[in-house]
Scaffold this active site. Structure first.
Site: not given
Ligand code: SAH
Length: 344
Positions: A113, A117, A215, A296, A339
């Site tokens: 990716c 983030c 997001s 998470n 997630c």
């Molecule tokens: N790139 C896209 C698709 C991924 S969706 C997006 O950002 O929307 C996956 C979701 O899980 C996103 O909302 C992401 O921010 C969230 N996510 C990522 N890491 C996480 C974590 N450690 N705990 C909970 N949610 C998380």
């Protein structure tokens, strides 16, 4: 030379191929039915096609390109995580989320990716490439075949940023929703984005009827900037406005994803600010839902998940403010399939 992946072909291209082979274009419907409705994974089983066409397809194309590298099943909730091995040696994660009435598959759109983030381990891997149309579709087809189930819903929430692989996801979605192909209900497909507004606009113009999730993860740009790097050049307000415009255009519900992180974005002040922002940009007819995702643990950062009480008070403030909010329970925590845990 490697055979071309058959699932990469759009229906129009399959039709041209059939004609080039000297057969009538009415054969297209038969081919699509075998490939996407009956989900047959061997050209020789396309039994109502003339033998020479079956042979030619088989010598020109590969109908499947993934191998299941490994697979694990959660002892907690039956979630199943797959790691598929691509032909160029990369790994693609996908997750089956069995729900009460539906089998939902969460699929990836890129290998690695570009966003990065801070809280997300799924996207920690260096960006390698976009998945093709066929590789996007094959994730669902392979899960179905492996488990002998039918997919009723798709979440574009695996590895990668779907809207940065725009043409391939749109092409894949057309095949997913076509009743003559995979026939998945439009409202059971959700694309999640970190917030590329030009692409949200383009997606709206495609009129696919599917749902969108944005997001946001923060009530203001200062907090958001701590987690989401400047690669995403838009403000929260711009993303929210574009998301609402999308949901209005097809009368679908907009999901706002909000990862709750202790002492970062879980305060009452944050809750108040996000309510204010939503009220400012929406009206009573808009359907908006906030999915609160308790952070998470990924083991790659020092962030913490808020306490149960904290999560509940955040949620109840939203509910009292008449905003639909649910807490998304993590799925398959024990197998690293929740997630943000899809790092490979
Ligand atoms: N790139 C896209 C698709 C991924 S969706 C997006 O950002 O929307 C996956 C979701 O899980 C996103 O909302 C992401 O921010 C969230 N996510 C990522 N890491 C996480 C974590 N450690 N705990 C909970 N949610 C998380």
């Amino acid at each position: 030379m490697m055979k071309k992946h058959f699932l990469d072909l759009k229906p129009k291209e399959i039709k041209e191929y059939i004609q080039k082979c000297g057969h009538g274009s009415y054969r297209l419907a038969q081919v699509l039915e075998w490939a996407y409705k009956k989900k047959v994974d061997d050209f020789h089983s396309f039994s109502n096609l003339p033998k020479d066409l079956r042979n030619r397809l088989d010598s020109d194309f590969a109908l499947r390109v993934f191998k299941i590298k490994n697979k694990s099943t959660s002892g907690l909730d039956g979630t199943i995580r797959y790691n598929f091995l691509t032909r160029d040696g990369n790994t693609v994660p996908a997750v089956l989320l069995p729900q009460r009435e539906r089998n939902v598959v969460c699929i990836s759109t890129q290998i690695g990716c570009v966003i990065g983030c801070k809280f997300c381990n799924s996207g920690k891997k260096r960006f390698v490439r976009n998945l093709t149309r066929g590789e996007i579709l094959e994730q669902a087809l392979d899960v179905e075949k492996d488990l002998s189930i039918k997919t009723d819903g798709i979440l574009f929430m695996g590895m990668g940023e779907p809207l940065l692989n725009f043409d391939n996801i749109v092409n894949a979605i057309k095949t997913m929703t076509d009743p003559e192909q995979m026939g998945i209900g439009r409202r059971h497909i959700t694309v999640s984005t970190v917030g590329f507004i030009e692409e949200i606009r383009k997606l709206r113009q495609e009129k696919l009827g599917i749902r969108l999730a944005v997001s946001l993860h923060a009530p203001d740009d200062e907090i958001r900037g701590r987690f989401i790097p400047g690669v995403v050049p838009y403000s929260i307000e711009e993303i929210l406005k574009e998301g609402i415009a999308y949901s209005r255009s097809n009368n679908s519900r907009l999901t706002i994803e909000y990862v709750l992180i202790a002492n970062e974005n879980d305060t009452l002040l944050s809750a108040k600010k996000i309510v204010k922002l939503i009220k400012k940009h929406s009206d009573r007819d808009d359907k908006i839902q906030i999915n609160l995702i308790p952070y998470n643990q990924t083991g790659k950062d020092k962030l913490l998940c808020p306490s149960k009480e904290k999560i509940e008070s955040f949620r109840s403030f939203l509910i009292k403010s008449k905003i639909l909010a649910i807490v998304r329970e993590p799925r398959g925590l024990d197998i690293g399939s929740a997630c943000g845990q899809l790092g490979v």
